[in-house]
Design a protein around this motif. Structure first.
Motif, short mmCIF file in Angstrom:
data_model
loop_
_atom_site.label_atom_id
_atom_site.label_comp_id
_atom_site.label_asym_id
_atom_site.label_seq_id
_atom_site.Cartn_x
_atom_site.Cartn_y
_atom_site.Cartn_z
N SER A 296 -10.88 3.63 2.14
CA SER A 296 -10.47 2.24 1.85
C SER A 296 -10.10 2.06 0.38
O SER A 296 -9.23 1.24 0.04
CB SER A 296 -11.60 1.28 2.22
N LYS A 299 -6.42 3.17 -0.36
CA LYS A 299 -5.38 2.52 0.45
C LYS A 299 -4.11 2.20 -0.34
O LYS A 299 -3.01 2.61 0.06
CB LYS A 299 -5.94 1.24 1.09
N GLN A 343 -3.76 1.48 10.16
CA GLN A 343 -4.77 0.79 9.35
C GLN A 343 -6.17 1.30 9.60
O GLN A 343 -7.04 1.22 8.74
CB GLN A 343 -4.69 -0.72 9.63
N PHE A 346 -7.93 3.60 7.16
CA PHE A 346 -8.50 3.07 5.91
C PHE A 346 -9.80 2.32 6.18
O PHE A 346 -10.43 1.81 5.28
CB PHE A 346 -7.50 2.15 5.21
#
Length: 346
Positions: A296, A299, A343, A346
């Motif tokens: 994360s 990202k 997504q 992440f």
């Protein structure tokens, strides 16, 4: 892999472009002349008695030495030396004196633009290829340029001088046989004289306080690559070249100055894993533990790097792309790239 870079034969058929002049008055291209800078060194042992009956090491000894080295390497890993080295480099990269301003174009420079910086770095990629310099030299060169421009106002007609002077310093630090000052003058079509390069070199070294070593994305990339390959990444060489390609693309983009070199390197590993195995999660627990970065946290850097890979930003990184379209780099710049990263990664 860095040790082999000086040994790669030059591609004689590759088209070389010169640095595009950033002077508004004179916009003509200057063509660097192709030349052999580093002469081959031949070692003649003559009739010297080295004290050996045979230069070939007996096979049992080779096996014993290899076994010993492998064992010692394993012990070093167990002792955590690799991790300690990474922690030390990470502590250095966040020091204020080693980091350029992420907005120096807006805050400091008045005559130089983001586009001019991009043209300069792209040209320096070609110079590094022409003189067969290791990639560490290129990374250090760009680091010097950005740090110098973060505190010194420079006119556009001195930008190329800054570039070759920074590469001269980096070459002396990294190369076994660095090019001479005259070679860097020649590659600029003698736009600058030897005295000018020497004076700029002095000014840069004084600014750096002669601390020419600095952690770059390339240094972190080596560590992360070893960790990533512990899980037996398919096509190891292609993976390494792809990660190097992505990291070099980031050198041209001014926007990446906001990211630490270790984050750029980690993002290059993340994106390389994703490009080669898009169905598999690109960030392992081992990489997270070693790098200290969660997926994360990577990202925004990964997405920015992905845009560069897809040519979405419209930058002029022609030299980097052409470099990695060659056979010796496994054509990694030609790989099919997934258009979006899930997504969930992440």
């Amino acid at each position: 892999m860095g040790n082999d870079e000086n040994c790669v034969p030059a591609n004689g058929s590759s088209k070389k472009r010169a640095f595009a002049s950033v002077n508004a008055v004179n916009s003509q291209m200057m063509s660097p002349k192709k030349r052999a800078v580093l002469s081959e060194v031949s070692v003649n042992t003559g009739n010297i008695d080295l004290g050996f009956d045979d230069f070939c090491t007996p096979e049992p000894i080779v096996k014993t030495v290899k076994k010993t080295v492998d064992k010692e390497d394993g012990e070093l890993k167990k002792c955590g030396y690799s991790s300690l080295i990474y922690q030390y480099l990470h502590s250095l990269e966040v020091e204020e004196k080693r980091r350029p301003l992420s907005n120096y174009m807006e805050k400091v420079q008045k005559d130089i633009t983001v586009g001019m910086r991009e043209i300069l770095v792209d040209w320096l990629v070609e110079v590094a290829e022409e003189y067969k310099l290791v990639s560490d030299t290129l990374y250090l060169t760009v680091s010097y340029i950005d740090r110098f421009l973060s505190t010194h106002v420079l006119s556009r007609n001195k930008l190329q001088l800054l570039g070759v002077s920074c590469m001269l310093i980096a070459s002396k630090h990294e190369e076994i046989a660095p090019p001479h000052i005259e070679d860097f003058c020649y590659i600029t079509d003698n736009t600058y004289g030897k005295e000018e390069v020497v004076e700029m070199e002095k000014e840069i070294l004084k600014f750096l306080n002669f601390e020419v070593s600095n952690p770059t994305a390339k240094a972190f990339l080596r560590s992360f690559t070893r960790t990533a390959q512990e899980n037996s990444t398919p096509s190891t060489l292609k993976f390494e070249f792809l990660a190097c390609y992505l990291a070099e693309l980031s050198l041209l983009d001014y926007g990446f100055l906001r990211f630490n070199p270790s984050m750029v390197a980690a993002s290059a590993i993340f994106l390389s894993n994703f490009t080669l195995q898009p169905e598999k999660h690109p960030w392992s627990s081992a990489l997270q533990l070693y790098s200290g970065y969660k997926a994360s946290e990577l990202k925004y850097c990964v997405l920015a790097l992905h845009d560069l890979q897809l040519c979405k930003k419209g930058n002029s990184s022609i030299a980097v792309r052409e470099k990695y379209m060659q056979h010796k780099f496994k054509y990694v710049a030609k790989l099919n790239v997934p258009s979006a990263i899930p997504q969930s990664y992440f």
